[in-house]
Design a protein around this motif. Structure first.
Motif, PDB file in Angstrom:
ATOM      1  N   ILE A 270       0.837  -1.200   0.000  1.00 16.80           N
ATOM      2  CA  ILE A 270       0.000   0.000   0.000  1.00 16.80           C
ATOM      3  C   ILE A 270       0.870   1.247   0.000  1.00 16.80           C
ATOM      4  O   ILE A 270       0.612   2.204  -0.730  1.00 16.80           O
ATOM      5  CB  ILE A 270      -0.958  -0.014   1.209  1.00 16.80           C
ATOM      6  N   LYS A 271       1.939   1.234   0.790  1.00 18.47           N
ATOM      7  CA  LYS A 271       2.848   2.393   0.856  1.00 18.47           C
ATOM      8  C   LYS A 271       3.514   2.628  -0.498  1.00 18.47           C
ATOM      9  O   LYS A 271       3.621   3.770  -0.957  1.00 18.47           O
ATOM     10  CB  LYS A 271       3.898   2.170   1.931  1.00 18.47           C
ATOM     11  N   LYS A 272       3.974   1.552  -1.164  1.00 18.15           N
ATOM     12  CA  LYS A 272       4.603   1.701  -2.480  1.00 18.15           C
ATOM     13  C   LYS A 272       3.630   2.299  -3.486  1.00 18.15           C
ATOM     14  O   LYS A 272       3.988   3.189  -4.264  1.00 18.15           O
ATOM     15  CB  LYS A 272       5.110   0.355  -2.984  1.00 18.15           C
ATOM     16  N   CYS A 273       2.398   1.815  -3.480  1.00 21.32           N
ATOM     17  CA  CYS A 273       1.378   2.348  -4.397  1.00 21.32           C
ATOM     18  C   CYS A 273       1.106   3.816  -4.089  1.00 21.32           C
ATOM     19  O   CYS A 273       0.948   4.632  -5.010  1.00 21.32           O
ATOM     20  CB  CYS A 273       0.094   1.540  -4.284  1.00 21.32           C
ATOM     21  N   HIS A 274       1.049   4.166  -2.817  1.00 16.57           N
ATOM     22  CA  HIS A 274       0.826   5.555  -2.414  1.00 16.57           C
ATOM     23  C   HIS A 274       1.950   6.455  -2.918  1.00 16.57           C
ATOM     24  O   HIS A 274       1.695   7.551  -3.433  1.00 16.57           O
ATOM     25  CB  HIS A 274       0.697   5.647  -0.889  1.00 16.57           C
ATOM     26  N   VAL A 275       3.177   6.004  -2.788  1.00 18.89           N
ATOM     27  CA  VAL A 275       4.325   6.790  -3.248  1.00 18.89           C
ATOM     28  C   VAL A 275       4.256   7.011  -4.757  1.00 18.89           C
ATOM     29  O   VAL A 275       4.463   8.130  -5.242  1.00 18.89           O
ATOM     30  CB  VAL A 275       5.654   6.099  -2.846  1.00 18.89           C
ATOM     31  N   ILE A 276       3.961   5.966  -5.500  1.00 21.27           N
ATOM     32  CA  ILE A 276       3.893   6.071  -6.969  1.00 21.27           C
ATOM     33  C   ILE A 276       2.750   6.991  -7.386  1.00 21.27           C
ATOM     34  O   ILE A 276       2.933   7.903  -8.205  1.00 21.27           O
ATOM     35  CB  ILE A 276       3.746   4.675  -7.613  1.00 21.27           C
ATOM     36  N   LEU A 277       1.575   6.763  -6.818  1.00 22.03           N
ATOM     37  CA  LEU A 277       0.409   7.571  -7.174  1.00 22.03           C
ATOM     38  C   LEU A 277       0.619   9.032  -6.776  1.00 22.03           C
ATOM     39  O   LEU A 277       0.293   9.945  -7.540  1.00 22.03           O
ATOM     40  CB  LEU A 277      -0.839   7.006  -6.501  1.00 22.03           C
ATOM     41  N   SER A 278       1.186   9.254  -5.619  1.00 24.53           N
ATOM     42  CA  SER A 278       1.445  10.617  -5.165  1.00 24.53           C
ATOM     43  C   SER A 278       2.406  11.339  -6.109  1.00 24.53           C
ATOM     44  O   SER A 278       2.223  12.518  -6.417  1.00 24.53           O
ATOM     45  CB  SER A 278       2.011  10.596  -3.747  1.00 24.53           C
ATOM     46  N   SER A 279       3.423  10.627  -6.576  1.00 28.66           N
ATOM     47  CA  SER A 279       4.381  11.209  -7.510  1.00 28.66           C
ATOM     48  C   SER A 279       3.703  11.605  -8.821  1.00 28.66           C
ATOM     49  O   SER A 279       3.949  12.690  -9.365  1.00 28.66           O
ATOM     50  CB  SER A 279       5.501  10.215  -7.781  1.00 28.66           C
ATOM     51  N   ILE A 280       2.846  10.736  -9.309  1.00 31.63           N
ATOM     52  CA  ILE A 280       2.120  11.022 -10.557  1.00 31.63           C
ATOM     53  C   ILE A 280       1.231  12.252 -10.374  1.00 31.63           C
ATOM     54  O   ILE A 280       1.211  13.160 -11.220  1.00 31.63           O
ATOM     55  CB  ILE A 280       1.286   9.797 -10.988  1.00 31.63           C
TER      56      ILE A 280
ATOM     57  N   ARG B 178      -3.604  14.268   1.428  1.00 36.30           N
ATOM     58  CA  ARG B 178      -4.608  14.228   2.493  1.00 36.30           C
ATOM     59  C   ARG B 178      -4.809  12.825   3.058  1.00 36.30           C
ATOM     60  O   ARG B 178      -5.692  12.591   3.867  1.00 36.30           O
ATOM     61  CB  ARG B 178      -5.933  14.773   1.957  1.00 36.30           C
ATOM     62  N   VAL B 179      -3.978  11.883   2.603  1.00 32.20           N
ATOM     63  CA  VAL B 179      -4.098  10.495   3.030  1.00 32.20           C
ATOM     64  C   VAL B 179      -2.796  10.046   3.681  1.00 32.20           C
ATOM     65  O   VAL B 179      -1.717  10.353   3.190  1.00 32.20           O
ATOM     66  CB  VAL B 179      -4.392   9.572   1.816  1.00 32.20           C
ATOM     67  N   SER B 180      -2.915   9.335   4.775  1.00 28.31           N
ATOM     68  CA  SER B 180      -1.727   8.793   5.441  1.00 28.31           C
ATOM     69  C   SER B 180      -1.637   7.300   5.158  1.00 28.31           C
ATOM     70  O   SER B 180      -2.525   6.547   5.569  1.00 28.31           O
ATOM     71  CB  SER B 180      -1.810   9.011   6.946  1.00 28.31           C
ATOM     72  N   PRO B 181      -0.588   6.880   4.458  1.00 26.66           N
ATOM     73  CA  PRO B 181      -0.443   5.435   4.228  1.00 26.66           C
ATOM     74  C   PRO B 181      -0.135   4.729   5.542  1.00 26.66           C
ATOM     75  O   PRO B 181       0.288   5.364   6.510  1.00 26.66           O
ATOM     76  CB  PRO B 181       0.731   5.339   3.260  1.00 26.66           C
ATOM     77  N   PRO B 182      -0.362   3.418   5.599  1.00 23.69           N
ATOM     78  CA  PRO B 182      -0.112   2.698   6.850  1.00 23.69           C
ATOM     79  C   PRO B 182       1.357   2.738   7.234  1.00 23.69           C
ATOM     80  O   PRO B 182       2.238   2.789   6.374  1.00 23.69           O
ATOM     81  CB  PRO B 182      -0.561   1.267   6.542  1.00 23.69           C
ATOM     82  N   LYS B 183       1.601   2.753   8.510  1.00 27.83           N
ATOM     83  CA  LYS B 183       2.975   2.714   8.992  1.00 27.83           C
ATOM     84  C   LYS B 183       3.501   1.291   8.846  1.00 27.83           C
ATOM     85  O   LYS B 183       2.778   0.325   9.060  1.00 27.83           O
ATOM     86  CB  LYS B 183       3.040   3.142  10.448  1.00 27.83           C
ATOM     87  N   LEU B 184       4.760   1.187   8.462  1.00 34.22           N
ATOM     88  CA  LEU B 184       5.381  -0.116   8.300  1.00 34.22           C
ATOM     89  C   LEU B 184       5.896  -0.585   9.647  1.00 34.22           C
ATOM     90  O   LEU B 184       6.597   0.146  10.342  1.00 34.22           O
ATOM     91  CB  LEU B 184       6.524  -0.048   7.293  1.00 34.22           C
TER      92      LEU B 184
END
Length: 75
Positions: free
Chosen positions: A13-23, A40-46
């Motif tokens: 989920i964090k990886k997807c968030h990083v990619i989507l956020s970059s786009i 406005r979204v906080s990805p889950p903490k690892l």
């Protein structure tokens, strides 16, 4: 959703968030959209599980250390 409901690990989920956020950040820079909704979204903490940590056994560590002492050559 949590990990059990959607089937994805927090790392995925964090990886997807990083990619989507970059786009979406690029889309904001290009003025295609006004703001990045990922901000406005906080990805889950690892969290690291102690059982997932891999380490050498004593024998493996000795073999590894001996290998480091060997001279490196290429042919």
């Amino acid at each position: 959703m949590d990990k059990k409901e959607c089937g994805y690990s927090p790392a995925t989920i964090k990886k997807c968030h990083v990619i989507l956020s970059s786009i979406l950040r690029t889309a904001v820079e290009w003025q295609v959209i006004d703001s990045n909704p990922c901000e406005r979204v906080s990805p889950p903490k690892l969290t690291k599980n102690i059982d997932d940590i891999k380490y050498f056994t004593l024998e493996q560590a000795q073999i590894f250390l001996k290998a480091l002492e060997m001279e490196y050559t290429t042919k």
